[in-house]
Each structure stands twice: as structure tokens, then as C-alpha cells.
Design an enzyme around this catalytic site. Sequence first.
Site, PDB file in Angstrom:
ATOM      1  N   TYR A   1      47.134  34.627  46.105  1.00 13.48           N
ATOM      2  CA  TYR A   1      46.356  35.765  46.291  1.00 13.48           C
ATOM      3  C   TYR A   1      45.707  36.092  47.607  1.00 13.48           C
ATOM      4  CZ  TYR A   1      42.104  38.468  45.107  1.00 13.48           C
ATOM      5  OH  TYR A   1      41.222  39.458  44.980  1.00 13.48           O
TER       6      TYR A   1
ATOM      7  N   SER B   1      40.988  41.817  50.428  1.00 12.51           N
ATOM      8  CA  SER B   1      40.111  41.012  50.056  1.00 12.51           C
ATOM      9  C   SER B   1      39.462  40.105  51.221  1.00 12.51           C
ATOM     10  CB  SER B   1      40.500  39.951  48.896  1.00 12.51           C
ATOM     11  OG  SER B   1      39.771  38.858  48.808  1.00 12.51           O
TER      12      SER B   1
HETATM   13  N1  LIG Z   1      36.143  41.327  41.925  1.00  9.57           N
HETATM   14  C1  LIG Z   1      35.906  40.608  43.299  1.00  9.57           C
HETATM   15  O1  LIG Z   1      35.169  39.946  43.664  1.00  9.57           O
HETATM   16  C2  LIG Z   1      37.095  41.222  44.209  1.00  9.57           C
HETATM   17  C3  LIG Z   1      37.001  40.644  45.486  1.00  9.57           C
HETATM   18  C4  LIG Z   1      37.916  41.292  46.469  1.00  9.57           C
HETATM   19  C5  LIG Z   1      38.998  41.778  46.069  1.00  9.57           C
HETATM   20  N2  LIG Z   1      39.018  42.547  44.840  1.00  9.57           N
HETATM   21  C6  LIG Z   1      40.111  43.162  44.507  1.00  9.57           C
HETATM   22  O2  LIG Z   1      39.810  44.417  43.686  1.00  9.57           O
HETATM   23  C7  LIG Z   1      40.650  45.009  43.009  1.00  9.57           C
HETATM   24  C8  LIG Z   1      39.755  45.158  41.626  1.00  9.57           C
HETATM   25  O3  LIG Z   1      39.389  43.785  41.075  1.00  9.57           O
HETATM   26  P1  LIG Z   1      38.470  43.944  39.933  1.00  9.57           P
HETATM   27  O4  LIG Z   1      37.331  42.625  40.185  1.00  9.57           O
HETATM   28  O5  LIG Z   1      37.987  45.265  39.502  1.00  9.57           O
HETATM   29  O6  LIG Z   1      39.619  43.339  38.915  1.00  9.57           O
HETATM   30  P2  LIG Z   1      39.650  43.538  37.134  1.00  9.57           P
HETATM   31  O7  LIG Z   1      40.510  42.449  36.864  1.00  9.57           O
HETATM   32  O8  LIG Z   1      38.336  43.636  36.602  1.00  9.57           O
HETATM   33  O9  LIG Z   1      40.434  44.886  37.148  1.00  9.57           O
HETATM   34  C9  LIG Z   1      41.950  44.928  37.477  1.00  9.57           C
HETATM   35  C10 LIG Z   1      42.317  45.971  36.677  1.00  9.57           C
HETATM   36  O10 LIG Z   1      43.808  46.173  36.876  1.00  9.57           O
HETATM   37  C11 LIG Z   1      44.576  46.519  35.910  1.00  9.57           C
HETATM   38  N3  LIG Z   1      45.865  46.038  36.190  1.00  9.57           N
HETATM   39  C12 LIG Z   1      46.417  44.585  36.359  1.00  9.57           C
HETATM   40  N4  LIG Z   1      47.528  44.517  36.850  1.00  9.57           N
HETATM   41  C13 LIG Z   1      47.955  45.810  36.673  1.00  9.57           C
HETATM   42  C14 LIG Z   1      49.437  46.357  36.826  1.00  9.57           C
HETATM   43  N5  LIG Z   1      50.261  45.537  37.111  1.00  9.57           N
HETATM   44  N6  LIG Z   1      49.551  47.808  37.078  1.00  9.57           N
HETATM   45  C15 LIG Z   1      48.342  48.279  36.856  1.00  9.57           C
HETATM   46  N7  LIG Z   1      46.957  48.157  36.434  1.00  9.57           N
HETATM   47  C16 LIG Z   1      47.031  46.817  36.409  1.00  9.57           C
HETATM   48  C17 LIG Z   1      43.892  45.607  34.983  1.00  9.57           C
HETATM   49  O11 LIG Z   1      44.231  46.099  33.444  1.00  9.57           O
HETATM   50  C18 LIG Z   1      42.361  46.021  35.427  1.00  9.57           C
HETATM   51  O12 LIG Z   1      42.068  46.945  34.403  1.00  9.57           O
HETATM   52  C19 LIG Z   1      41.832  43.900  42.982  1.00  9.57           C
HETATM   53  O13 LIG Z   1      42.879  44.333  43.844  1.00  9.57           O
HETATM   54  C20 LIG Z   1      41.123  42.388  43.414  1.00  9.57           C
HETATM   55  O14 LIG Z   1      42.222  41.928  44.003  1.00  9.57           O
HETATM   56  C21 LIG Z   1      38.015  42.203  43.954  1.00  9.57           C
END
Ligand SMILES: NC(=O)c1ccc[n+]([C@@H]2O[C@H](COP(=O)([O-])OP(=O)(O)OC[C@H]3O[C@@H](n4cnc5c(N)ncnc54)[C@H](O)[C@@H]3O)[C@@H](O)[C@H]2O)c1
Length: 248
Positions: free
Chosen positions: A155, A141
Amino acid sequence: MRLANKVAIVTGAGRGIGKATALTFAREGAKVVVNDIDAKAAQQVATEIESMGRQVLTIKADVSQSKEVNRMIQSILQKFGRVDILVNNAGIICRGSTENLSEEEWDRVLSVNLKGAFNCCKAVIGVMKKQRAGKIVNISSIAGKMGDIASAPCYGASKAGIACLAKSLARELAPYGINVNAVAPHAIETEMSREWSNKKRKSIISSIPLGRLGQPSDVAEAVVFLASDSAKFITGEVLDVNGGCLMD
Ligand SMILES: NC(=O)c1ccc[n+]([C@@H]2O[C@H](COP(=O)([O-])OP(=O)(O)OC[C@H]3O[C@@H](n4cnc5c(N)ncnc54)[C@H](O)[C@@H]3O)[C@@H](O)[C@H]2O)c1
């Protein structure tokens, strides 16, 4: 197709960026393993992939638990016999200042976001080494590069950790033909970002040169590139997917 017949694991693929990545992989010809702790969400994604005529395996496993991860890899090997691509996407966020952050929250976020990626890497490395080929992509991120006060400090720390894990593994595994990279997204429209107020949303957009929020597919396309042979001379890279918000 850029990933024809590759066996690809996407953790946390039940929704958001993981779901978009799993679907894009399937479109590119991969056999996809849809992992999530939310079995119902994972099954819905699997149904979409099946309707595209691709093979899919759904596995409910918590990536922070090494036993569950090891069991997941065994099931994948039984069904597909190999693992070509691992995307460490599963992640959670928490909010609040350092003073208000409990030790339990710190441990929970680090366990899923950082130890989860370590568990999955550790479980597939032996297979990839034998194959003398493999691609690992960690979803980091912008918070792991710049720090962040919108989320609790655990985070950003976990996301810096997962990016550095990619670099260390890139060095360790390069002799075996395994590429390890990371992607550092920012401001992608998913459940994780849905809680933003309109005011916050506008202020984030105004800080992005491309003038919009990112879509999960924007990240998925970057992951496909790093997981494909187009990126075979790239390893230890952290690729920004942030609309130009950070240019480093
Ligand atoms: N959305 C953003 O703006 C953003 C920005 C930077 C990084 N990210 C990173 O991208 C990745 C996905 O983000 P997102 O926005 O799609 O999140 P989200 O919350 O929409 O989806 C995350 C998914 O991971 C699953 N999950 C959570 N804990 C888990 C575990 N212990 N084992 C297996 N599955 C698990 C959840 O059930 C969910 O389906 C994350 O690592 C997040 O930190 C997101």
C-alpha cells in the site's frame, strides 16, 4: 464557482473521498464523470449531482484495465468533447506483514493504486496536450511518505509511486500547460478506515495536532484547490491533508 464548465473525471467516486470530491466539483460548477467499479454506488452519486443541476456521466470501469480506461475516455470525449481535470482517486488497501503478503495481493494493490493512475494519465494526456491545459491530481497517502505497518507494504509503496508519478508527469507535461500534483491524506473517515477499533481510533486522534479525524470533504477541498486556477503556479507538489500529523 471555481470550476465552472470544467469536465472533471473522478475515479473511484462511488463513495468516500472520491464521492466527496465529485460532489464538491459539481458544487463548483464542473461537469463530472463519476467512475467506479461499483456501478450502483456511482449511479447514486450521479443522481445527487443531477439534482444539483449539473451534467454528469457515470462510467463503470476498472482503472487497472487499460482497455476499460481507454473506452471510458472515448465515451467522455463523445459526450463532453474535452477533459479538463483527472483525479486518480480509486484505491484499495490490504493488511498484513511482508512475510504474509502474497504475490497476488502485491500485484492487485499495485495494479489498482499505481498502474490504474498511470492508465488514466496515459489515456488523457493526449487530449490535455491538444487543449494545452489540464489538471491531474493523484490521491497518495501519508503511508507513501512515512511507510506504515497498519497496511501491508504494497500500500505505502503504491502511494509513494503515485506521488512520484505526479512529479515525473509534472516535469514532462509542464511545457503543455498541464499541472500534475498529489494529495497525501491521513486518517480520513471512510469505509477504508471504518474497520479501526475504538482504541486505534483514539490513538490516531491523539497523534493528530488538530485533534480529530479528517472528513472526505477535507480532502475534496484540497483537490478542488489544486484542480482550480488558484493553483496554476503549483505543479509537482504533494499536499498533506493530515491535521498536522506529518509536517515535512
Ligand atoms: N481513508 C483514508 O484515511 C485515506 C488516507 C490516505 C489515502 N487514501 C486514499 O484515498 C483514496 C480513496 O480512499 P477512500 O477511503 O475514499 O476509499 P473507499 O474504499 O471508501 O473508496 C474507494 C472507491 O474506489 C472504488 N474502486 C476500487 N477499486 C477500483 C478500480 N479498480 N477501479 C475503479 N474504482 C475502484 C471502490 O469501489 C470505492 O468506491 C484511495 O486511493 C486511498 O488509498 C485514503
